[in-house]
Design a protein around this motif. Structure first.
Motif, PDB file in Angstrom:
ATOM      1  N   PRO A  66      50.111  33.301  46.348  1.00 22.09           N
ATOM      2  CA  PRO A  66      48.663  33.338  46.121  1.00 22.09           C
ATOM      3  C   PRO A  66      48.260  34.425  45.120  1.00 22.09           C
ATOM      4  CG  PRO A  66      49.121  33.080  48.452  1.00 22.09           C
ATOM      5  CD  PRO A  66      50.439  33.357  47.789  1.00 22.09           C
ATOM      6  N   PRO A  67      47.279  34.156  44.283  1.00 23.47           N
ATOM      7  CA  PRO A  67      46.843  35.134  43.277  1.00 23.47           C
ATOM      8  C   PRO A  67      46.353  36.434  43.905  1.00 23.47           C
ATOM      9  CG  PRO A  67      45.941  32.961  42.802  1.00 23.47           C
ATOM     10  CD  PRO A  67      46.552  32.878  44.163  1.00 23.47           C
ATOM     11  N   VAL A  68      46.631  37.530  43.216  1.00 25.98           N
ATOM     12  CA  VAL A  68      46.082  38.831  43.609  1.00 25.98           C
ATOM     13  C   VAL A  68      45.108  39.345  42.559  1.00 25.98           C
ATOM     14  CG1 VAL A  68      48.113  39.423  44.967  1.00 25.98           C
ATOM     15  CG2 VAL A  68      47.991  40.133  42.566  1.00 25.98           C
ATOM     16  N   ALA A  69      45.090  38.703  41.391  1.00 22.28           N
ATOM     17  CA  ALA A  69      44.197  39.102  40.307  1.00 22.28           C
ATOM     18  C   ALA A  69      43.488  37.869  39.757  1.00 22.28           C
ATOM     19  CB  ALA A  69      44.975  39.797  39.187  1.00 22.28           C
ATOM     20  N   THR A  70      42.197  38.006  39.514  1.00 22.05           N
ATOM     21  CA  THR A  70      41.406  36.925  38.932  1.00 22.05           C
ATOM     22  C   THR A  70      40.833  37.389  37.598  1.00 22.05           C
ATOM     23  OG1 THR A  70      40.825  35.866  41.029  1.00 22.05           O
ATOM     24  CG2 THR A  70      39.322  35.526  39.185  1.00 22.05           C
ATOM     25  N   PRO A  74      41.131  39.215  48.952  1.00 17.57           N
ATOM     26  CA  PRO A  74      40.239  39.800  47.938  1.00 17.57           C
ATOM     27  C   PRO A  74      41.015  40.134  46.669  1.00 17.57           C
ATOM     28  CG  PRO A  74      39.808  40.754  50.092  1.00 17.57           C
ATOM     29  CD  PRO A  74      41.057  39.932  50.242  1.00 17.57           C
ATOM     30  N   GLN A  75      40.324  40.069  45.543  1.00 13.64           N
ATOM     31  CA  GLN A  75      40.986  40.096  44.243  1.00 13.64           C
ATOM     32  C   GLN A  75      40.709  41.347  43.408  1.00 13.64           C
ATOM     33  OE1 GLN A  75      42.906  37.029  42.860  1.00 13.64           O
ATOM     34  NE2 GLN A  75      43.046  37.304  45.082  1.00 13.64           N
ATOM     35  N   LEU A  76      41.731  41.730  42.644  1.00 17.56           N
ATOM     36  CA  LEU A  76      41.520  42.579  41.480  1.00 17.56           C
ATOM     37  C   LEU A  76      40.882  41.678  40.430  1.00 17.56           C
ATOM     38  CD1 LEU A  76      41.982  44.832  39.333  1.00 17.56           C
ATOM     39  CD2 LEU A  76      44.347  44.006  39.144  1.00 17.56           C
ATOM     40  N   VAL A  77      39.661  41.985  40.007  1.00 19.85           N
ATOM     41  CA  VAL A  77      38.932  41.137  39.066  1.00 19.85           C
ATOM     42  C   VAL A  77      38.893  41.819  37.704  1.00 19.85           C
ATOM     43  CG1 VAL A  77      36.696  40.094  38.508  1.00 19.85           C
ATOM     44  CG2 VAL A  77      37.559  40.031  40.864  1.00 19.85           C
ATOM     45  N   ILE A  78      39.328  41.088  36.684  1.00 21.54           N
ATOM     46  CA  ILE A  78      39.325  41.580  35.308  1.00 21.54           C
ATOM     47  C   ILE A  78      38.436  40.650  34.496  1.00 21.54           C
ATOM     48  CG2 ILE A  78      40.704  42.084  33.259  1.00 21.54           C
ATOM     49  CD1 ILE A  78      42.584  41.725  36.459  1.00 21.54           C
ATOM     50  N   VAL A 129      36.180  41.323  46.176  1.00 21.29           N
ATOM     51  CA  VAL A 129      36.665  42.140  45.056  1.00 21.29           C
ATOM     52  C   VAL A 129      37.231  43.458  45.567  1.00 21.29           C
ATOM     53  CG1 VAL A 129      36.039  43.233  42.866  1.00 21.29           C
ATOM     54  CG2 VAL A 129      34.907  41.101  43.566  1.00 21.29           C
ATOM     55  N   THR A 130      38.511  43.687  45.305  1.00 28.08           N
ATOM     56  CA  THR A 130      39.133  44.961  45.684  1.00 28.08           C
ATOM     57  C   THR A 130      39.010  46.005  44.584  1.00 28.08           C
ATOM     58  OG1 THR A 130      41.284  44.233  44.833  1.00 28.08           O
ATOM     59  CG2 THR A 130      40.829  43.834  47.170  1.00 28.08           C
ATOM     60  N   THR A 176      30.786  48.411  44.740  1.00 27.10           N
ATOM     61  CA  THR A 176      31.398  49.381  45.655  1.00 27.10           C
ATOM     62  C   THR A 176      32.907  49.477  45.467  1.00 27.10           C
ATOM     63  OG1 THR A 176      31.551  47.662  47.358  1.00 27.10           O
ATOM     64  CG2 THR A 176      29.600  49.080  47.394  1.00 27.10           C
ATOM     65  N   ALA A 177      33.501  48.490  44.827  1.00 27.51           N
ATOM     66  CA  ALA A 177      34.943  48.523  44.569  1.00 27.51           C
ATOM     67  C   ALA A 177      35.248  49.538  43.471  1.00 27.51           C
ATOM     68  CB  ALA A 177      35.423  47.136  44.137  1.00 27.51           C
TER      69      ALA A 177
END
Length: 315
Positions: free
Chosen positions: A49-53, A115-119, A139-140, A255-256
């Motif tokens: 499963p993805p950890v980054a989006t 929850p994802q690391l979002v870029i 969002v992490t 807040t992330a």
């Protein structure tokens, strides 16, 4: 719509360009139907499963992240924003962060399990901020690339209208490549221009080629109606202050852990970066020696920076 075999034809070259050897991670095209009947589409990289989006900017698509994701080496999701790639156009042409974030949230819920690391780059960065502000549980960590509120993510509208003026469909992709190169676009080489055109266009049932993203068609329509274009420019000027305030409200509400990566020759000036730091002194700000499209100009350096920022937050 391109077939999976077609759209992934450039991945081996992309991998070599960032020094990735060996077997490539599995990549698949995924899609879902939104409540209003529109399609949302994305690319999913990896066999876990993805950890980054990743969220692209205006006029681009999920494939703009291919090299960065391959260099990063994490299971990832790259979403085609509405109006771009294989995602449906919006009938209201409302391509603002507040309008796009709910669809991105739907995609993350459907295609990831944590929850994802979002870029997010440019418009995608503002969308990422709206996402993190409205649904923080998804969002992490948020990394924004070369955009801050108040900067137009569709900068250079006059040049864009000039590029897309004229027909909205073409006999072949070669003609689109020629036009891109004539305007100094496409990455500087025919090979890069061919990749960009191929992944950002589609062949219709009648054999004609058209751009996938809605902006090209909107720009063409405006080029044919200068009075309407002037009216819309005036409306955009009137809205810019409101959109800027909304964007800063989103940034304040995140807040992330928050970071800004800017291109030294990109949209975000040193003054813009200083204002970002003033408003969010807890955020990390990094500058890379690139233009606006950091991920396309320096994918390896960007991947390394993302890795470092992620490592800091995981300590």
């Amino acid at each position: 719509m391109t077939t999976p075999d077609d759209e992934f034809r450039f991945l081996s070259t992309d991998a070599r360009s960032v020094g990735v050897a060996g077997d490539l991670p599995p990549v698949e095209r995924v899609s879902l139907i939104l409540d209003d009947g529109r399609t949302l589409s994305a690319l999913r990289f990896g066999d876990t499963p993805p950890v980054a989006t990743f969220i692209h900017g205006a006029g681009l698509n999920a494939h703009t992240w291919d090299s960065t994701i391959l260099a990063l080496g994490l299971p990832a999701l790259a979403i085609d924003l509405p109006g771009h790639g294989d995602s449906s156009w919006r009938s209201d042409a409302a391509y603002t962060a507040a309008s796009l974030a709910p669809d991105v949230a739907t995609g993350i819920r459907a295609w990831t399990s944590t929850p994802q690391l979002v870029i997010g780059h440019s418009l995608g960065g503002l969308t990422g901020a709206a996402l993190a502000a409205s649904v923080p549980e998804l969002v992490t960590q948020l990394i924004i690339i070369d955009i801050t509120p108040g900067i137009d993510p569709n900068a250079g509208a006059a040049q864009i209208r000039a590029f897309f003026a004229g027909p909205t469909d073409w006999p072949s992709r070669d003609e689109l490549v020629d036009r891109a190169l004539a305007f100094g676009l496409g990455g500087g080489t025919r090979e890069k221009a061919e990749r960009g055109v191929y992944l950002n266009s589609r062949v219709r049932e009648d054999g004609r080629v058209e751009w996938k993203h809605h902006f090209a068609h909107l720009a063409s329509a405006l080029a044919a109606a200068p009075e309407l274009a002037a009216q819309l420019d005036a409306q955009q000027d009137a809205l810019s202050e409101i959109l800027s305030a909304t964007g800063w409200n989103d940034i304040a509400a995140v807040t992330a852990p928050l970071s800004l990566i800017r291109g030294e020759q990109g949209f975000v000036t040193t003054e813009d970066a200083a204002e970002f730091s003033r408003r969010r002194p807890d955020a990390v700000v990094v500058a890379l020696p690139t233009g606006h499209n950091v991920h396309e100009e320096a994918p390896t350096a960007l991947a390394q920076t993302i890795t470092e920022l992620r490592s800091v937050e995981q300590r």
